[in-house]
Design a protein around this motif. Structure first.
Motif, PDB file in Angstrom:
ATOM      1  N   ILE A 113      28.991  23.743  16.051  1.00 26.04           N
ATOM      2  CA  ILE A 113      29.052  23.445  14.620  1.00 26.04           C
ATOM      3  C   ILE A 113      27.938  24.166  13.876  1.00 26.04           C
ATOM      4  N   ASN A 114      26.741  24.128  14.476  1.00 25.35           N
ATOM      5  CA  ASN A 114      25.595  24.795  13.871  1.00 25.35           C
ATOM      6  C   ASN A 114      25.824  26.286  13.700  1.00 25.35           C
ATOM      7  N   ARG A 115      26.433  26.887  14.708  1.00 31.41           N
ATOM      8  CA  ARG A 115      26.667  28.324  14.609  1.00 31.41           C
ATOM      9  C   ARG A 115      27.633  28.647  13.487  1.00 31.41           C
ATOM     10  N   ILE A 116      28.674  27.826  13.357  1.00 26.35           N
ATOM     11  CA  ILE A 116      29.650  28.106  12.304  1.00 26.35           C
ATOM     12  C   ILE A 116      29.075  27.797  10.926  1.00 26.35           C
ATOM     13  N   SER A 117      28.393  26.655  10.827  1.00 22.96           N
ATOM     14  CA  SER A 117      28.006  26.208   9.484  1.00 22.96           C
ATOM     15  C   SER A 117      26.627  26.666   9.055  1.00 22.96           C
ATOM     16  N   ASN A 118      25.738  27.033   9.975  1.00 23.00           N
ATOM     17  CA  ASN A 118      24.402  27.439   9.540  1.00 23.00           C
ATOM     18  C   ASN A 118      24.055  28.874   9.884  1.00 23.00           C
ATOM     19  N   ASP A 119      24.278  29.237  11.136  1.00 23.58           N
ATOM     20  CA  ASP A 119      23.864  30.577  11.556  1.00 23.58           C
ATOM     21  C   ASP A 119      24.545  31.677  10.753  1.00 23.58           C
ATOM     22  N   THR A 120      25.828  31.470  10.429  1.00 26.05           N
ATOM     23  CA  THR A 120      26.518  32.499   9.655  1.00 26.05           C
ATOM     24  C   THR A 120      25.863  32.677   8.283  1.00 26.05           C
ATOM     25  N   TRP A 121      25.368  31.573   7.730  1.00 28.85           N
ATOM     26  CA  TRP A 121      24.709  31.661   6.415  1.00 28.85           C
ATOM     27  C   TRP A 121      23.399  32.410   6.532  1.00 28.85           C
ATOM     28  N   GLN A 122      22.700  32.131   7.614  1.00 25.32           N
ATOM     29  CA  GLN A 122      21.439  32.821   7.840  1.00 25.32           C
ATOM     30  C   GLN A 122      21.669  34.332   7.914  1.00 25.32           C
ATOM     31  N   VAL A 123      22.680  34.727   8.659  1.00 24.51           N
ATOM     32  CA  VAL A 123      22.982  36.151   8.805  1.00 24.51           C
ATOM     33  C   VAL A 123      23.373  36.741   7.450  1.00 24.51           C
ATOM     34  N   GLN A 124      24.175  35.986   6.719  1.00 23.61           N
ATOM     35  CA  GLN A 124      24.617  36.417   5.399  1.00 23.61           C
ATOM     36  C   GLN A 124      23.423  36.709   4.489  1.00 23.61           C
ATOM     37  N   THR A 125      22.483  35.758   4.430  1.00 23.46           N
ATOM     38  CA  THR A 125      21.304  35.935   3.586  1.00 23.46           C
ATOM     39  C   THR A 125      20.469  37.120   4.062  1.00 23.46           C
ATOM     40  N   GLY A 126      20.290  37.197   5.377  1.00 17.21           N
ATOM     41  CA  GLY A 126      19.487  38.280   5.937  1.00 17.21           C
ATOM     42  C   GLY A 126      20.076  39.639   5.614  1.00 17.21           C
ATOM     43  N   VAL A 127      21.383  39.773   5.815  1.00 22.64           N
ATOM     44  CA  VAL A 127      22.034  41.068   5.571  1.00 22.64           C
ATOM     45  C   VAL A 127      21.970  41.422   4.091  1.00 22.64           C
ATOM     46  N   ASN A 128      22.140  40.418   3.237  1.00 28.33           N
ATOM     47  CA  ASN A 128      22.068  40.674   1.808  1.00 28.33           C
ATOM     48  C   ASN A 128      20.715  41.273   1.420  1.00 28.33           C
ATOM     49  N   LEU A 129      19.647  40.624   1.882  1.00 30.59           N
ATOM     50  CA  LEU A 129      18.307  41.135   1.584  1.00 30.59           C
ATOM     51  C   LEU A 129      18.103  42.509   2.193  1.00 30.59           C
ATOM     52  N   PHE A 130      18.591  42.658   3.399  1.00 29.26           N
ATOM     53  CA  PHE A 130      18.446  43.909   4.124  1.00 29.26           C
ATOM     54  C   PHE A 130      19.072  45.060   3.332  1.00 29.26           C
ATOM     55  N   LEU A 131      20.300  44.824   2.851  1.00 28.12           N
ATOM     56  CA  LEU A 131      20.993  45.867   2.099  1.00 28.12           C
ATOM     57  C   LEU A 131      20.248  46.208   0.810  1.00 28.12           C
ATOM     58  N   ARG A 132      19.629  45.177   0.235  1.00 25.31           N
ATOM     59  CA  ARG A 132      18.959  45.407  -1.038  1.00 25.31           C
ATOM     60  C   ARG A 132      17.623  46.117  -0.867  1.00 25.31           C
ATOM     61  N   LEU A 133      16.969  45.872   0.263  1.00 21.75           N
ATOM     62  CA  LEU A 133      15.614  46.412   0.422  1.00 21.75           C
ATOM     63  C   LEU A 133      15.515  47.550   1.423  1.00 21.75           C
ATOM     64  N   LEU A 134      16.510  47.660   2.256  1.00 27.85           N
ATOM     65  CA  LEU A 134      16.476  48.626   3.355  1.00 27.85           C
ATOM     66  C   LEU A 134      15.996  50.006   2.926  1.00 27.85           C
ATOM     67  N   LEU A 135      16.626  50.572   1.894  1.00 26.42           N
ATOM     68  CA  LEU A 135      16.247  51.920   1.478  1.00 26.42           C
ATOM     69  C   LEU A 135      15.213  51.896   0.369  1.00 26.42           C
ATOM     70  N   ARG A 136      15.339  50.880  -0.483  1.00 28.22           N
ATOM     71  CA  ARG A 136      14.491  50.852  -1.665  1.00 28.22           C
ATOM     72  C   ARG A 136      13.014  50.756  -1.315  1.00 28.22           C
ATOM     73  N   SER A 137      12.656  49.731  -0.545  1.00 25.75           N
ATOM     74  CA  SER A 137      11.237  49.489  -0.306  1.00 25.75           C
ATOM     75  C   SER A 137      10.538  50.643   0.407  1.00 25.75           C
ATOM     76  N   PRO A 138      11.079  51.140   1.527  1.00 24.43           N
ATOM     77  CA  PRO A 138      10.401  52.269   2.177  1.00 24.43           C
ATOM     78  C   PRO A 138      10.303  53.479   1.249  1.00 24.43           C
ATOM     79  N   LEU A 139      11.366  53.709   0.457  1.00 21.11           N
ATOM     80  CA  LEU A 139      11.334  54.870  -0.424  1.00 21.11           C
ATOM     81  C   LEU A 139      10.218  54.749  -1.453  1.00 21.11           C
ATOM     82  N   ILE A 140      10.088  53.525  -2.035  1.00 19.55           N
ATOM     83  CA  ILE A 140       9.022  53.320  -3.015  1.00 19.55           C
ATOM     84  C   ILE A 140       7.664  53.542  -2.354  1.00 19.55           C
ATOM     85  N   VAL A 141       7.508  52.965  -1.152  1.00 23.13           N
ATOM     86  CA  VAL A 141       6.215  53.059  -0.477  1.00 23.13           C
ATOM     87  C   VAL A 141       5.880  54.518  -0.179  1.00 23.13           C
ATOM     88  N   PHE A 142       6.801  55.226   0.471  1.00 27.20           N
ATOM     89  CA  PHE A 142       6.476  56.607   0.845  1.00 27.20           C
ATOM     90  C   PHE A 142       6.557  57.556  -0.339  1.00 27.20           C
TER      91      PHE A 142
END
Lengths: 533, 338
Positions: A113-142
């Motif tokens: 139940i935890n995997r269906i109802s919580n872990d998927t949300w965690q992955v969702q949030t993580g991927v969302n942030l990842f997509l938003r910052l993946l290229l932006r942050s390193p590019l700004i820094v370098f």
């Protein structure tokens, strides 16, 4: 991670576009300090107001472009990450539908139940942030680093020192916190389990006056959990202040070194302002990156748990044969069953034969393996040795859905689902005609109480049949099993909640319909079988 | 300023001050976040304890009529959401307000006209954020409703998975799940998108304010009322002044989400408790008397009407009635569960 990556491929376009638009945004952000510097150096120093106006116009244009690409990027990021989360939930749920009884025995319900109802949300949030910052942050820094070097290599080298220092700091704090977060997740599962136990066992807990004990246990676990959370947060929250400190050191260095360069006339005042702005931008992006990095291990842990469940293979292999004959011969030949490899045999060398029209009784004490025998027939479990045949073919050769359609078992635990009585009867039976429902209710002696309900067969049943009595639930589960007139009907201690008179009536009704089926009745008490044979 | 015009003595003095301030800030920042963590984690610990304690005391009817998955998600996910929201809220709002007050002070001491521009224009981003978060609030509420429904469904089905297998209901179950999951996906995409454009939008407004100030400032400098250093310093303050607005507004969406969760948690905590009698059993002889008992699970349906009997001490008694007389209910009743 192969399943998750495979799922993400469905959202390939969004997954590529989101960071790309973020990249554009980052480029605009990198241009702004340079333009401000030129306003100061060219516009203000030479009192050229038309140049100031022109450059401010460029800034406005950049701001508008920036917000546009950013909104587009957020849309794609939301679409891709939520799409991924939803698909994973769907896949997990489908996976569970494809697990065998043996699989299910090995995995805890709460963890599924935890995997269906919580872990998927965690992955969702993580991927969302990842997509938003993946290229932006390193590019700004370098990008800031490169800009700084372009302005002045001496000042640029300050950047070149500060950036790795911050990255190492962030990295080590993350390294310390990651294992702790994993531990915290485990503690959370414990809390979840106690909560579930409390809800499911309320009646028992209250009957024995165990409320205080449950609360104590929960408070202990909860305290432990909170403790770990606080200790980890103490370390994690070092990160931000440390970053600020290091960046401020960097700004001090810019002041000193930059001051000298200005004194030598190598760089202008406007450029110092730009350098300072680049440093601040680096800080902001690194802070964001830290948060991402802190979230990442949680996301990875969740992703791993999701992968683990998706990787579970059904412990049984399905067959292809379809059972079509009206008459059935069921044979057990030297059947033995061990639930675990090292454990004792639950069943040993069982052999018998049953034909359509026969009524078999299985009697035995608690724990003697009665249910185990009948659970083998619809292939809930596979035999350890020996063979079970239906019409001469090993049951492993049949498609198990087809098998279970023809073999209905009324289990001991009287499970009903949230929904109307009709919906419950139609579970596993498809749409039923009024006549079929009436018939089934009649046999199970459930007609009377169903008709008394305000809405008849449309009366709503609550989760777990909470608004019905034990006997009513049992009779409905019998009706559900018999509605489609299965070729083998198994009653696994399914009259336990019925009084003698009702029990007798059900038996009489079963007697009437037994000619076209094998009836197997499991019981602890022998008197129930006076009629069997 | 150009060659050989730099006053290094003054720079070193400033550098020393920055150093001291930086150290101080490090300590204060860390202490504040440790204290915040302590307070907020304790609050969520207490919330969880309170809910569980409450669950021991609510009438059974409450537990029976609410899907367990939903109650579990109150205790676990909702409390998490509250603590996340509060954590962000506390840290950002505290330091945010301090920053706003101090930067206003410094800006006004530097140049009044420019300060007014910043002070008047900046709250625009806050208004914009408020407008967006109003929209997202309903979306988030809808999202957590559907999520609760989905959790409830998952809970019910997974707990009874073996029955599902026995009935061959796997495919139908998948379809039902898909229906809920798809509507959840639709709402979630909208909720996440609208909440994630808050930042770019407010940043845009802030950038515009920054540009306007730069423009005005440039003319003031050209007119000779301000030095270039003064302008860049002022721009810094303006930047710092708008940042908390930016942060506070993004925190507001988070806080709103947290509040929606908190109100659901408090709803459980405020549930009416089972009425407790005050007398204690003493010298139990074992005599049980039922007098004019009516009982039903719902108001509409009376299962037992006017039941009277008594059981004398040291006698055996069984309630061997036929099924419609509700043996189990009788047991429950005797235990005074309802």
């Amino acid at each position: 991670m192969k399943n998750i990556i495979k799922t993400l491929k469905f959202y390939k376009i969004q997954t590529i576009l989101a960071p790309s638009f973020k990249l554009l945004e980052a480029i605009f952000d990198l241009l702004i300090p340079i333009i401000v510097a030129s306003i100061i150096d060219k516009g203000i120093s030479s009192a050229d107001s038309s140049y100031v106006l022109k450059m401010c116009g460029v800034l406005i244009l950049l701001a508008i472009l920036g917000v546009t690409v950013s909104i587009i990027a957020q849309y794609f990021a939301a679409k891709a990450s939520i799409g991924l989360g939803s698909s994973l939930r769907q896949k997990l749920f489908e996976k569970v539908q494809d697990l065998s009884f043996e699989n299910l025995d090995k995995i805890q319900e709460s963890s599924i139940i935890n995997r269906i109802s919580n872990d998927t949300w965690q992955v969702q949030t993580g991927v969302n942030l990842f997509l938003r910052l993946l290229l932006r942050s390193p590019l700004i820094v370098f990008g800031s680093l490169i800009m700084a070097f372009l302005i002045n290599s001496k000042v640029g080298s300050i950047f070149a020192i500060i950036i790795p220092v911050i990255i190492i700091m962030i990295f080590s704090i993350t390294q310390i916190c990651v294992p702790k977060y994993e531990k915290i997740q485990g503690k959370k599962d414990a809390i979840l389990n106690i909560t579930k136990d409390t809800l499911e066992g309320t009646r028992v807990i209250r009957a024995f006056g165990m409320e205080e004990k449950m609360v104590q246990e929960f408070e202990n676990q909860n305290g432990d959990y909170t403790n770990w959370e606080q200790r980890t947060a103490k370390i994690a929250s070092l990160s931000n202040p440390l970053n600020y400190m290091v960046v401020n050191f960097g700004i001090i260095a810019i002041l000193i070194v930059g001051g000298r360069q200005v004194n030598f006339g190598v760089i202008s005042q406007g450029q110092v302002v730009a350098l300072y702005q680049y440093m601040s931008q680096i800080l902001i992006e690194l802070v964001k990156l830290t948060n991402l990095l802190l979230l990442l291990p949680k996301t990875v842990a969740s992703a791993r748990r999701i992968e683990d469940l998706l990787d579970v293979e059904n412990s049984m292999k399905n067959g292809k044969e379809v059972l079509e004959d009206e008459k059935i011969v069921l044979e057990f030949e030297n059947v033995s069953l061990n639930y675990t490899e090292e454990g004792q045999a639950t069943l040993k060398n069982i052999s018998f034969e049953a034909k359509t029209g026969e009524w078999i009784g299985i009697i035995g004490g608690t724990g003697s393996g009665k249910s185990s025998i009948v659970n083998l027939i619809p292939r809930f479990y596979d035999v350890s040795s020996g063979e079970i045949r239906i019409n001469g073919k090993n049951i492993k050769d049949y498609d198990w859905r087809n098998l279970r359609e023809n073999i209905r078992i009324v289990m001991q635990n009287k499970v009903l689902f949230k929904g109307s009585i009709r919906e419950n009867l139609e579970r596993g039976n498809g749409n039923l005609e009024e006549r079929e429902i009436g018939n089934a209710l009649e046999i199970a002696q459930a007609k009377e109480f169903v008709e008394k309900k305000e809405n008849g067969i449309n009366e709503m049943i609550e989760e777990n049949g909470k608004n019905l009595s034990g006997g009513q639930k049992q009779r409905l589960t019998i009706a559900r099993s018999i509605a489609r007139n299965p070729k083998i009907l198994i009653l696994d201690d399914s009259m336990s909640a019925l009084d003698l008179a009702t029990d007798k009536k059900v038996r009489e009704k079963l007697e009437e319909v037994k000619k076209d089926k094998i009836l197997i009745m499991v019981s602890r008490k022998s008197f129930e079988h006076s009629k069997s044979g | 300023m150009g060659e050989n015009q730099v006053d290094f003595e003054k720079i070193y003095k400033v550098v020393r001050n920055i150093l001291i301030l930086t150290m101080l800030m490090f300590v204060v920042k860390w202490l504040v976040s440790v204290i915040n963590n302590k307070i907020i984690f304790s609050i969520s610990q207490n919330l969880r304890n309170d809910v569980l304690r409450k669950l021991q005391k609510v009438p059974l009817k409450y537990i029976d009529s609410h899907p367990h998955g939903e109650i579990v998600s109150r205790i676990i996910s909702d409390v998490d959401q509250v603590s996340d929201g509060l954590l962000l809220g506390f840290t950002q709002i505290f330091s945010g307000i301090m920053t706003i007050i101090l930067t206003i002070f410094f800006m006004f001491s530097m140049n009044r006209k420019m300060a007014w521009i910043v002070v008047i224009l900046s709250p625009l981003s806050l208004l914009l954020a408020k407008y967006i978060s109003k929209k997202t609030y309903t979306l988030f509420k809808r999202q957590s409703e559907i999520r609760g429904e989905e959790t409830g469904f998952v809970n019910e089905m997974i707990t009874n998975q073996k029955t599902i297998l026995a009935l061959g209901e796997e495919d139908k179950n998948v379809k039902k799940f898909q229906n809920i999951n798809q509507s959840l996906e639709k709402v979630s995409v909208k909720a996440l998108f609208f909440s994630s454009i808050t930042n770019p939008c407010t940043r845009f407004v802030n950038n515009m304010v920054y540009i306007v100030v730069t423009l005005f400032g440039a003319f003031i400098v050209i007119a000779g009322d301000l030095t270039v250093g003064g302008l860049s310093c002022f721009l810094n303050y303006a930047n710092q002044y708008t940042k908390p607005f930016n942060e506070i507004s993004s925190v507001m969406t988070e806080l709103q989400n947290a509040m929606a969760c908190l109100s659901r948690i408090l709803k459980i905590i405020d549930e009416e408790e089972e009425v407790q009698g005050e007398k204690n059993l003493r010298n139990v002889e074992g005599k049980v008397v039922f007098q004019k008992i009516d009982f039903g699970y719902s108001e509409k349906e009376r299962l037992i009407k006017n039941l009277n009997f008594s059981i004398e001490p040291r006698t055996k008694s069984g309630n061997c009635w036929s099924n419609w007389l509700w043996k189990n209910d009788f047991d429950e009743f005797a235990n005074a569960f309802l």
